[in-house]
Write a protein that holds these residues in place. Sequence first.
Motif: not given
Length: 208
Positions: A24-33, A183-190
């Motif tokens: 969730l933190t990274e999602a907001w980091n991406r939006l702010e960026a 990710a090749a190692a396995g996608h992540r969805r939340a």
Amino acid sequence: MPDSAYAEGAPAQPAFYDNLDATLTEAWNRLEAGVRERHSLFHTPNVAILGGDGTPGIRTVVLRAADRTARQVHFHTDRRSSKLPDLRAHPRIGLHAYDPDTKIQLRLACLTEIDESGHAAEHAWQNSPMMSRACYRAPVGPGMPIASPYDAAVPDPDHPDEGRENFCTVICTVLELEWLYLAAAGHRRARFAWDDGGVLVTATWLAP
Ligand SMILES: Cc1cc2nc3c(=O)[nH]c(=O)nc-3n(C[C@H](O)[C@H](O)[C@H](O)COP(=O)(O)O)c2cc1C
């Protein structure tokens, strides 16, 4: 035996990979960026608004503000656009962006509020360069049929605030945020969702 998702030689995963809070933190980091960085694909998300005939209309907008504390993102638009009556009839919108550089897709469900003369709109207008203000001086509103493209040509302003009457900020409060990381190692969805009081009531992994 190592987990196959972390097989030898596989690239190390980012800190958010298996961590919901960090996701969730990274999602907001991406939006702010996305607000700051013109070349980020989060700078120009797609916004889906329900039209009068029930068809969602999708268009690109520029992300102008992102505030994780208020759970809000902003975009600017022309008050003469047909999306204004559409938003008044159906204030819930979808917002989507995918950035292949980071392999992150964000899908937001938001409740919108149109700010025409309040603090957000006034602040945004005051901070808009003349080049951005020009769109709002067009003599014909967006989407109106014209006989020639020159009929919508933007005149030079007599005053820097010309066009202000056509400008507004759409404030989008995030109700749900869906994350997808490839990710090749396995996608992540939340999925994350908040109640009317702004309390985070859902934070869960989803099968990708
Ligand atoms: C890169 C890009 C950025 C855009 N930014 C905005 C924007 O911030 N606000 C906006 O109303 N339209 C923006 N547009 C134009 C919209 O995509 C759309 O064409 C316009 O709003 C008129 O359509 P509508 O009235 O159906 O929304 C942008 C288009 C592109 C390609």
